[in-house]
Design an enzyme around this catalytic site. Structure first.
Site, PDB file in Angstrom:
ATOM      1  N   ASP A  53       0.817  -1.220   0.000  1.00  0.00           N
ATOM      2  CA  ASP A  53       0.000   0.000   0.000  1.00  0.00           C
ATOM      3  C   ASP A  53       0.849   1.269   0.000  1.00  0.00           C
ATOM      4  O   ASP A  53       0.846   2.060   0.923  1.00  0.00           O
ATOM      5  CB  ASP A  53      -0.975  -0.009   1.171  1.00  0.00           C
ATOM      6  N   ASP A  76       1.443   2.855   7.403  1.00  0.00           N
ATOM      7  CA  ASP A  76       2.387   3.498   8.310  1.00  0.00           C
ATOM      8  C   ASP A  76       1.984   4.937   8.592  1.00  0.00           C
ATOM      9  O   ASP A  76       2.156   5.430   9.716  1.00  0.00           O
ATOM     10  CB  ASP A  76       3.797   3.453   7.737  1.00  0.00           C
TER      11      ASP A  76
END
Length: 105
Positions: A53, A76
């Protein structure tokens, strides 16, 4: 190995969630971002063996050439945003708890 770390982090966060301000919208959003980011990375690692991603940005210069920009991992970014929000909420909570005590002296 990172999948095991993610599972342990999820377990610890789930068991200690009562220490955070989970009764407010901000607390729920921050923990939701953290849990969602950890789960997103964990699922990628378990299903695809690597995290996928990423957002890549490119800038086209005036001369027509492309310049690369840093890549961002969505999960993240969600984890970091959630942790930052938790810090802000706890800082705000501590400052409001200490303010009335100072005025009573």
């Amino acid at each position: 190995m990172l999948a095991v770390v993610a599972l342990v982090a999820l377990g610890v966060l789930f068991l200690t969630r009562h220490h955070f301000d989970i009764h407010t919208l901000g607390g729920q959003v921050s923990l939701g971002l953290i849990f969602g980011g950890i789960l997103g990375n964990l699922l990628d690692r378990l299903l695809r063996k690597h995290v996928i991603d990423f957002l890549y940005f490119y800038v086209v210069r005036r001369d027509g050439t492309e310049a690369g920009f840093p890549a961002f991992n969505i999960a993240d970014s969600a984890i970091c945003t959630g942790v930052g929000l938790l810090f802000l909420l706890s800082w705000r909570s501590e400052s409001t708890k200490s303010a009335p005590a100072e005025g009573k002296g």
